[in-house]
Scaffold this motif. Sequence first.
Motif, PDB file in Angstrom:
ATOM      1  N   THR A 161       0.908  -1.252  -0.091  1.00  0.00           N
ATOM      2  CA  THR A 161      -0.099   0.025   0.008  1.00  0.00           C
ATOM      3  C   THR A 161       1.013   1.329  -0.171  1.00  0.00           C
ATOM      4  OG1 THR A 161      -1.873  -1.251   1.232  1.00  0.00           O
ATOM      5  CG2 THR A 161      -1.706   1.273   1.150  1.00  0.00           C
ATOM      6  N   LYS A 162       1.874   1.116   0.896  1.00  0.00           N
ATOM      7  CA  LYS A 162       2.644   2.512   0.566  1.00  0.00           C
ATOM      8  C   LYS A 162       3.376   2.677  -0.731  1.00  0.00           C
ATOM      9  CE  LYS A 162       3.780   2.084   5.585  1.00  0.00           C
ATOM     10  NZ  LYS A 162       5.143   1.697   6.742  1.00  0.00           N
ATOM     11  N   ASP A 217       1.097   4.333  -2.786  1.00  0.00           N
ATOM     12  CA  ASP A 217       0.711   5.576  -2.341  1.00  0.00           C
ATOM     13  C   ASP A 217       1.933   6.589  -3.146  1.00  0.00           C
ATOM     14  OD1 ASP A 217      -1.661   5.142  -1.272  1.00  0.00           O
ATOM     15  OD2 ASP A 217      -0.459   5.048   0.755  1.00  0.00           O
ATOM     16  N   ASN A 218       3.263   5.976  -3.357  1.00  0.00           N
ATOM     17  CA  ASN A 218       4.357   6.554  -3.846  1.00  0.00           C
ATOM     18  C   ASN A 218       4.722   6.729  -5.039  1.00  0.00           C
ATOM     19  OD1 ASN A 218       5.019   8.094  -1.114  1.00  0.00           O
ATOM     20  ND2 ASN A 218       5.265   5.926  -0.421  1.00  0.00           N
ATOM     21  N   ARG A 255       3.850   5.506  -9.592  1.00  0.00           N
ATOM     22  CA  ARG A 255       2.800   5.106 -10.688  1.00  0.00           C
ATOM     23  C   ARG A 255       3.047   3.786 -11.053  1.00  0.00           C
ATOM     24  NH1 ARG A 255       1.825   7.767 -16.282  1.00  0.00           N
ATOM     25  NH2 ARG A 255      -0.207   6.629 -16.608  1.00  0.00           N
ATOM     26  N   GLN A 272      -7.648  -3.548  -4.086  1.00  0.00           N
ATOM     27  CA  GLN A 272      -7.309  -1.870  -3.515  1.00  0.00           C
ATOM     28  C   GLN A 272      -7.108  -1.186  -5.042  1.00  0.00           C
ATOM     29  OE1 GLN A 272      -4.064  -1.825  -1.048  1.00  0.00           O
ATOM     30  NE2 GLN A 272      -4.626   0.160  -0.143  1.00  0.00           N
TER      31      GLN A 272
END
Length: 66
Positions: free
Chosen positions: A37-38, A41-42, A44, A65
């Motif tokens: 998930t991290k 988020d950071n 593409r 997700q």
Amino acid sequence: MHVLLLEDDPDQSELYCRALSKSRYDVHPCANLEEATKILDNFRICVAVVDIELASGSGFELIEQI
């Protein structure tokens, strides 16, 4: 191209990382859903290689997700 690699087996992860890196992909390895998930988020992420049977849960959770 950024590739997310979710694999909790260190040997398998290393094998996939080497193969993908040789093909000039930017590989972002992780061993659990929280790390994945991290990364999402950071970066593409264009492709995700996901282990379905994780010790910490199911890879399907990550797929949902995405």
